[in-house]
Design a protein around this motif. Structure first.
Motif, PDB file in Angstrom:
ATOM      1  N   ASP A  81      14.206  -2.467   4.878  1.00  0.00           N
ATOM      2  CA  ASP A  81      13.386  -3.349   5.721  1.00  0.00           C
ATOM      3  C   ASP A  81      11.915  -2.956   5.651  1.00  0.00           C
ATOM      4  O   ASP A  81      11.035  -3.819   5.530  1.00  0.00           O
ATOM      5  N   LEU A  82      11.638  -1.662   5.726  1.00  0.00           N
ATOM      6  CA  LEU A  82      10.262  -1.167   5.657  1.00  0.00           C
ATOM      7  C   LEU A  82       9.623  -1.548   4.318  1.00  0.00           C
ATOM      8  O   LEU A  82       8.483  -2.026   4.273  1.00  0.00           O
ATOM      9  N   LEU A  83      10.363  -1.376   3.234  1.00  0.00           N
ATOM     10  CA  LEU A  83       9.825  -1.694   1.912  1.00  0.00           C
ATOM     11  C   LEU A  83       9.646  -3.197   1.720  1.00  0.00           C
ATOM     12  O   LEU A  83       8.692  -3.628   1.064  1.00  0.00           O
ATOM     13  N   ARG A  84      10.521  -3.998   2.289  1.00  0.00           N
ATOM     14  CA  ARG A  84      10.340  -5.455   2.215  1.00  0.00           C
ATOM     15  C   ARG A  84       9.097  -5.876   2.993  1.00  0.00           C
ATOM     16  O   ARG A  84       8.391  -6.802   2.607  1.00  0.00           O
ATOM     17  N   GLU A  85       8.829  -5.186   4.084  1.00  0.00           N
ATOM     18  CA  GLU A  85       7.659  -5.510   4.911  1.00  0.00           C
ATOM     19  C   GLU A  85       6.358  -5.073   4.243  1.00  0.00           C
ATOM     20  O   GLU A  85       5.392  -5.830   4.189  1.00  0.00           O
ATOM     21  N   GLU A  86       6.311  -3.836   3.745  1.00  0.00           N
ATOM     22  CA  GLU A  86       5.074  -3.273   3.200  1.00  0.00           C
ATOM     23  C   GLU A  86       4.902  -3.501   1.702  1.00  0.00           C
ATOM     24  O   GLU A  86       3.795  -3.457   1.183  1.00  0.00           O
ATOM     25  N   ARG A  89       2.235  -5.944  -0.035  1.00  0.00           N
ATOM     26  CA  ARG A  89       0.848  -5.481   0.081  1.00  0.00           C
ATOM     27  C   ARG A  89       0.567  -4.285  -0.825  1.00  0.00           C
ATOM     28  O   ARG A  89      -0.527  -4.154  -1.379  1.00  0.00           O
ATOM     29  N   LEU A  90       1.568  -3.403  -1.026  1.00  0.00           N
ATOM     30  CA  LEU A  90       1.347  -2.133  -1.714  1.00  0.00           C
ATOM     31  C   LEU A  90       1.797  -2.094  -3.169  1.00  0.00           C
ATOM     32  O   LEU A  90       1.283  -1.287  -3.951  1.00  0.00           O
ATOM     33  N   LEU A  91       2.755  -2.937  -3.528  1.00  0.00           N
ATOM     34  CA  LEU A  91       3.372  -2.828  -4.851  1.00  0.00           C
ATOM     35  C   LEU A  91       2.867  -3.882  -5.823  1.00  0.00           C
ATOM     36  O   LEU A  91       2.607  -5.021  -5.454  1.00  0.00           O
ATOM     37  N   ALA A  92       2.772  -3.471  -7.100  1.00  0.00           N
ATOM     38  CA  ALA A  92       2.271  -4.351  -8.153  1.00  0.00           C
ATOM     39  C   ALA A  92       3.370  -5.190  -8.787  1.00  0.00           C
ATOM     40  O   ALA A  92       3.075  -6.187  -9.445  1.00  0.00           O
ATOM     41  N   SER A  93       4.619  -4.786  -8.617  1.00  0.00           N
ATOM     42  CA  SER A  93       5.727  -5.510  -9.236  1.00  0.00           C
ATOM     43  C   SER A  93       6.987  -5.352  -8.394  1.00  0.00           C
ATOM     44  O   SER A  93       7.006  -4.585  -7.424  1.00  0.00           O
ATOM     45  N   ARG A  94       8.023  -6.061  -8.803  1.00  0.00           N
ATOM     46  CA  ARG A  94       9.300  -5.977  -8.100  1.00  0.00           C
ATOM     47  C   ARG A  94       9.862  -4.568  -8.176  1.00  0.00           C
ATOM     48  O   ARG A  94       9.660  -3.848  -9.156  1.00  0.00           O
ATOM     49  N   VAL A  95      10.605  -4.209  -7.158  1.00  0.00           N
ATOM     50  CA  VAL A  95      11.290  -2.912  -7.110  1.00  0.00           C
ATOM     51  C   VAL A  95      12.488  -2.975  -8.047  1.00  0.00           C
ATOM     52  O   VAL A  95      13.214  -3.969  -8.075  1.00  0.00           O
ATOM     53  N   ASP A  96      12.684  -1.917  -8.842  1.00  0.00           N
ATOM     54  CA  ASP A  96      13.813  -1.829  -9.764  1.00  0.00           C
ATOM     55  C   ASP A  96      14.862  -0.904  -9.146  1.00  0.00           C
ATOM     56  O   ASP A  96      14.645   0.307  -9.048  1.00  0.00           O
TER      57      ASP A  96
END
Length: 108
Positions: A81-86, A89-96
């Motif tokens: 949930d935290l990573l979906r929220e932040e 704004r913070l990441l350049a690409s999708r999470v693998d």
């Protein structure tokens, strides 16, 4: 080779890779070291949780669980949930997110 015995509950895991926006890399590292670590400590089924820095803007997390149920709870839990929220704004690409089988472990 003998079968892997698992007294620490590290049979299954995830290897998750992140690419932060260059201007947000330090902030993302702090998120992993701070809020995400605190949430990981609260997860009963998460045996180990290691945030890693792979390069200036590249990060990863390795975590392990005793069974599939614990792995699924983590995947849909408060850190996610935290990573979906932040993340936007913070990441350049999708999470693998790569599910992994742990072959062996050396833990205290």
């Amino acid at each position: 080779m003998p079968a892997f015995t698992d007294p620490a509950g590290t049979r299954l895991g995830y290897l998750v890779r992140f690419e932060a926006k260059p201007e947000c890399a330090e902030e993302f590292g702090e998120l992993l070291r701070g809020a995400a670590l605190e949430l990981a400590r609260e997860e009963e089924g998460t045996t180990v949780w290691f945030p890693l820095r792979l390069g200036p803007t590249s990060f990863a997390v390795f975590d392990a669980f005793p069974d599939e149920a614990a792995r699924q709870v983590h995947l849909h839990g408060r850190i996610a949930d935290l990573l979906r929220e932040e993340g936007p704004r913070l990441l350049a690409s999708r999470v693998d997110v790569q599910p992994v089988d742990v072959l062996a472990a050396k833990l205290p």
